[in-house]
Design a protein around this motif. Structure first.
Motif, PDB file in Angstrom:
ATOM      1  N   MET A   1      67.464  51.362  57.973  1.00 59.64           N
ATOM      2  CA  MET A   1      67.627  52.013  56.688  1.00 59.64           C
ATOM      3  C   MET A   1      66.270  52.375  56.088  1.00 59.64           C
ATOM      4  SD  MET A   1      69.805  50.755  53.371  1.00 59.64           S
ATOM      5  CE  MET A   1      68.770  49.335  53.062  1.00 59.64           C
ATOM      6  N   ARG A   2      65.271  51.470  56.266  1.00 54.90           N
ATOM      7  CA  ARG A   2      63.939  51.797  55.768  1.00 54.90           C
ATOM      8  C   ARG A   2      63.407  53.058  56.435  1.00 54.90           C
ATOM      9  NH1 ARG A   2      63.327  46.216  56.797  1.00 54.90           N
ATOM     10  NH2 ARG A   2      63.361  44.939  54.920  1.00 54.90           N
ATOM     11  N   THR A   3      63.569  53.159  57.762  1.00 56.10           N
ATOM     12  CA  THR A   3      63.075  54.334  58.486  1.00 56.10           C
ATOM     13  C   THR A   3      63.757  55.592  57.984  1.00 56.10           C
ATOM     14  OG1 THR A   3      62.670  52.946  60.423  1.00 56.10           O
ATOM     15  CG2 THR A   3      62.742  55.331  60.770  1.00 56.10           C
ATOM     16  N   LEU A   7      61.811  58.582  56.196  1.00 55.31           N
ATOM     17  CA  LEU A   7      61.869  59.887  56.836  1.00 55.31           C
ATOM     18  C   LEU A   7      62.458  60.935  55.896  1.00 55.31           C
ATOM     19  CD1 LEU A   7      61.494  61.592  59.382  1.00 55.31           C
ATOM     20  CD2 LEU A   7      63.765  60.859  60.133  1.00 55.31           C
ATOM     21  N   ILE A   8      63.531  60.585  55.225  1.00 53.48           N
ATOM     22  CA  ILE A   8      64.157  61.539  54.298  1.00 53.48           C
ATOM     23  C   ILE A   8      63.214  61.883  53.154  1.00 53.48           C
ATOM     24  CG2 ILE A   8      66.025  61.807  52.620  1.00 53.48           C
ATOM     25  CD1 ILE A   8      67.787  60.191  54.513  1.00 53.48           C
ATOM     26  N   SER A   9      62.570  60.868  52.565  1.00 51.10           N
ATOM     27  CA  SER A   9      61.644  61.143  51.463  1.00 51.10           C
ATOM     28  C   SER A   9      60.448  61.957  51.928  1.00 51.10           C
ATOM     29  CB  SER A   9      61.180  59.823  50.832  1.00 51.10           C
ATOM     30  OG  SER A   9      60.526  59.009  51.798  1.00 51.10           O
ATOM     31  N   THR A  10      59.954  61.689  53.158  1.00 49.19           N
ATOM     32  CA  THR A  10      58.821  62.465  53.679  1.00 49.19           C
ATOM     33  C   THR A  10      59.214  63.916  53.899  1.00 49.19           C
ATOM     34  OG1 THR A  10      57.945  60.477  54.751  1.00 49.19           O
ATOM     35  CG2 THR A  10      57.138  62.596  55.544  1.00 49.19           C
ATOM     36  N   GLY A 174      55.529  55.818  50.791  1.00 45.50           N
ATOM     37  CA  GLY A 174      56.974  55.654  50.748  1.00 45.50           C
ATOM     38  C   GLY A 174      57.439  54.435  51.513  1.00 45.50           C
ATOM     39  N   SER A 175      56.780  54.174  52.641  1.00 44.79           N
ATOM     40  CA  SER A 175      57.148  52.984  53.408  1.00 44.79           C
ATOM     41  C   SER A 175      56.886  51.714  52.611  1.00 44.79           C
ATOM     42  CB  SER A 175      56.367  52.961  54.718  1.00 44.79           C
ATOM     43  OG  SER A 175      56.661  51.800  55.462  1.00 44.79           O
ATOM     44  N   ALA A 176      55.707  51.685  51.939  1.00 50.20           N
ATOM     45  CA  ALA A 176      55.408  50.517  51.120  1.00 50.20           C
ATOM     46  C   ALA A 176      56.371  50.409  49.937  1.00 50.20           C
ATOM     47  CB  ALA A 176      53.963  50.585  50.622  1.00 50.20           C
ATOM     48  N   LEU A 182      63.327  47.357  48.621  1.00 50.79           N
ATOM     49  CA  LEU A 182      64.390  46.691  49.373  1.00 50.79           C
ATOM     50  C   LEU A 182      64.146  45.195  49.527  1.00 50.79           C
ATOM     51  CD1 LEU A 182      65.111  49.263  52.217  1.00 50.79           C
ATOM     52  CD2 LEU A 182      66.319  48.942  50.064  1.00 50.79           C
ATOM     53  N   ARG A 183      63.132  44.679  48.822  1.00 51.51           N
ATOM     54  CA  ARG A 183      62.877  43.238  48.920  1.00 51.51           C
ATOM     55  C   ARG A 183      64.073  42.411  48.446  1.00 51.51           C
ATOM     56  NH1 ARG A 183      57.226  41.504  46.627  1.00 51.51           N
ATOM     57  NH2 ARG A 183      56.655  42.883  48.360  1.00 51.51           N
ATOM     58  N   PRO A 184      64.769  42.803  47.361  1.00 50.58           N
ATOM     59  CA  PRO A 184      65.984  42.038  47.003  1.00 50.58           C
ATOM     60  C   PRO A 184      67.033  42.025  48.104  1.00 50.58           C
ATOM     61  CG  PRO A 184      65.284  43.407  45.160  1.00 50.58           C
ATOM     62  CD  PRO A 184      64.450  43.819  46.329  1.00 50.58           C
ATOM     63  N   LEU A 185      67.172  43.147  48.827  1.00 51.50           N
ATOM     64  CA  LEU A 185      68.127  43.159  49.935  1.00 51.50           C
ATOM     65  C   LEU A 185      67.676  42.229  51.057  1.00 51.50           C
ATOM     66  CD1 LEU A 185      69.046  46.944  50.170  1.00 51.50           C
ATOM     67  CD2 LEU A 185      70.286  45.112  49.052  1.00 51.50           C
ATOM     68  N   ASP A 186      66.340  42.149  51.273  1.00 55.66           N
ATOM     69  CA  ASP A 186      65.847  41.194  52.275  1.00 55.66           C
ATOM     70  C   ASP A 186      66.187  39.763  51.869  1.00 55.66           C
ATOM     71  OD1 ASP A 186      64.801  43.264  53.750  1.00 55.66           O
ATOM     72  OD2 ASP A 186      62.813  43.137  52.821  1.00 55.66           O
ATOM     73  N   ARG A 187      66.024  39.472  50.563  1.00 59.90           N
ATOM     74  CA  ARG A 187      66.382  38.121  50.115  1.00 59.90           C
ATOM     75  C   ARG A 187      67.879  37.871  50.271  1.00 59.90           C
ATOM     76  NH1 ARG A 187      62.290  39.205  46.055  1.00 59.90           N
ATOM     77  NH2 ARG A 187      63.863  40.048  44.641  1.00 59.90           N
ATOM     78  N   MET A 188      68.691  38.887  49.987  1.00 59.70           N
ATOM     79  CA  MET A 188      70.132  38.731  50.203  1.00 59.70           C
ATOM     80  C   MET A 188      70.431  38.486  51.677  1.00 59.70           C
ATOM     81  SD  MET A 188      71.861  41.614  47.764  1.00 59.70           S
ATOM     82  CE  MET A 188      71.413  41.756  46.023  1.00 59.70           C
TER      83      MET A 188
END
Length: 508
Positions: A1-3, A7-10, A174-176, A182-188
């Protein structure tokens, strides 16, 4: 999802930059071309150049123009004579020139309207405008577009460079940003992995309702609570099932052991006296009857829990209670069992009957008769011989004083009824020793039974009677409840919806 997000934002950022650069390039080229057109429309060739040499009115040779007739900068002026041919005496110098036809008839230019034509010599296009002079003379004024093309070319390369830099910058930043967002999703995700690893009491900490991840965290925690509640219900159900199976096995083991023992006695001692044999046969029959009752009760509980709703008909609860009282008097001789109206039970005067009146409801008469019989048998078995048992029939509106809702000292296996609704009531009350709060909470459980208080009286039954009665009441959309206190007797109250007849008067 990050990629995908990066990619979409770029791609979107690059497309936006290139689109803005293309729009700026088009505006810049249009503006520069407009400036050239403005110069063309405002420029007029020297007056003496409009004289046709074929008429002998203009000097020939290098002496034709005076110094003040020199052209400014990079203008070019071309003449078509009256004969329609391009004259060789154009004005302006340079190694490049526009591509113009040799005859005026092939000239597609409209007077006073600038037009772009390709280069005859050189690489850049030209912007030209035509005018008609005296005696059919046509004049074409031209300006090169090399400055426009140079500027737009540089702007194009600058735009491409900015687009590439924007793509790289958006990709990195954008990656950063996506990783941070998405850090909250990582914690989830880590919390979910820990929960699946056995830490079932964990919850998500990101629950800010103003953000999408916070709302997702709230929904996730709600789902976890529901799953935990379902697991707890499942565990409790399994524990009840295990206890039920153990109790059922224990209840069946006792009569089976008795039957087996007396049968082995008869087989091992065929010369047993007739009186002992008769006693053994009676005990075998009694234990077999006890097993039969237990199996019938278990089958009835299963049927009540899984069978579709039985046929309903109008049931006269007064007649049903009278039949139950008559049967109890026969089964328990010497007990004071009487039938009475339901009167004056609440401080607000909400009980309606002071005399025995017909009280009707919809239900299964056989099942309701079994409820009354079970409650009467329970009262006669578990109270002292001198205790009075009274069966009261009437109608009320549900409330704390009249029944149907919860209050202190009242217990039931089912939830409360809505307050203030009309209901038919059958109460079985006794003035025995009553029950402790702990016993009152367990009395509706399967296989629970208190000790028999009648010396030499009948043996307590299997402990399914009150559970069956409560299940029947629930199947009739009613409620079976118990009001009791130690030393104050017990009141078992069956409440059923009053769907026929008149409603009781008075508030609940």
């Amino acid at each position: 999802m990050r990629t995908r997000l990066v990619l979409i934002s770029t791609v979107l950022a690059t497309v936006a930059v290139l689109a803005s650069q293309a729009a700026g390039l088009a505006v810049m080229r249009s503006w520069l071309t407009g400036q050239i057109d403005h110069r063309l429309t405002r420029f007029g060739p020297p007056p003496r150049s409009l004289t046709d040499p074929a008429r002998g009115s203009a000097p020939q040779g290098p002496e034709r123009f005076a110094p003040e007739d020199a052209l400014p900068s990079d203008y070019r002026v071309y003449f078509y004579g009256a004969d329609g041919r391009l004259r060789p005496d154009s004005l302006g110098n340079g190694s490049s020139s526009p591509l113009l036809p040799a005859a005026a008839s092939a000239l597609t230019l409209r007077d006073g309207r600038p037009t772009t034509v390709p280069a005859g010599r050189g690489t850049s296009d030209w912007r030209v405008i035509a005018r008609t002079g005296p005696d059919g003379l046509r004049v074409v004024v031209a300006l090169p577009l090399d400055t426009v093309e140079g500027a737009t070319s540089k702007l194009l390369w600058v735009g491409i460079g900015i687009g590439a830099a924007a793509a790289v910058g958006v990709g990195l930043l954008g990656s950063a940003a996506v990783r941070l967002g998405l850090r909250p999703l990582d914690r989830m995700e880590r919390t979910a992995l820990r929960i699946t690893g056995g830490e079932a009491d964990l919850s998500v900490t990101d629950t800010d309702p103003r953000t999408e991840t916070g709302r997702l965290g709230i929904a996730f925690n709600t789902m976890l609570d529901q799953v935990r509640a379902a697991l707890h219900r499942k565990d409790a159900s399994e524990q009840r099932l295990r206890r039920f199976m153990a109790d059922a096995g224990h209840e069946l083991r006792t009569p089976l052991t008795s039957i087996q023992g007396f049968a082995e006695l008869l087989v091992a001692h065929p010369r047993t006296p007739a009186a002992r044999r008769r006693e053994a046969h009676e005990l075998i029959a009694r234990n077999a009857e006890r097993m039969s009752r237990l199996v019938d009760d278990l089958f009835l509980l299963a049927k009540l829990g899984y069978a579709p709703e039985a046929h309903r008909e109008t049931v006269d609860l007064l007649s049903l209670a009278a039949d139950g009282v008559a049967a109890a008097v026969v089964a328990h001789p010497g007990r004071d069992v009487r039938l009475a109206p339901l009167a004056g039970g609440g401080p607000d005067g909400s009980r309606s009957q002071d005399s025995l009146d017909v009280v009707e409801t919809l239900g299964d008469p056989h099942q309701l008769a079994q409820v009354v019989a079970n409650l009467l048998a329970n009262a006669c078995v578990h109270t002292p011989p001198g205790a009075r048992v009274e069966v009261r029939v009437g109608s009320v509106r549900t409330g704390p004083a009249t029944g149907g809702t919860d209050r202190a000292g009242r217990s039931s296996a089912t939830g409360p009824l809505p307050p203030g609704v009309p209901a038919c009531v059958v109460e079985i009350a006794d003035d025995g020793p009553g029950l402790t709060p702990e016993a009152a909470q367990q009395v509706f459980e399967r296989f629970y039974r208190g000790p028999a208080t009648v010396p030499g009286g009948p043996e307590p039954r299997s402990g399914l009677g009150l559970s069956i009665a409560s299940t029947i009441a629930e199947a009739h959309h009613g409620r079976l409840e118990l009001d009791t206190r130690p030393g104050s007797g017990s009141v078992f109250r069956l409440l059923l919806p009053r769907s026929v007849g008149t409603e009781p008067a008075g508030p609940a």
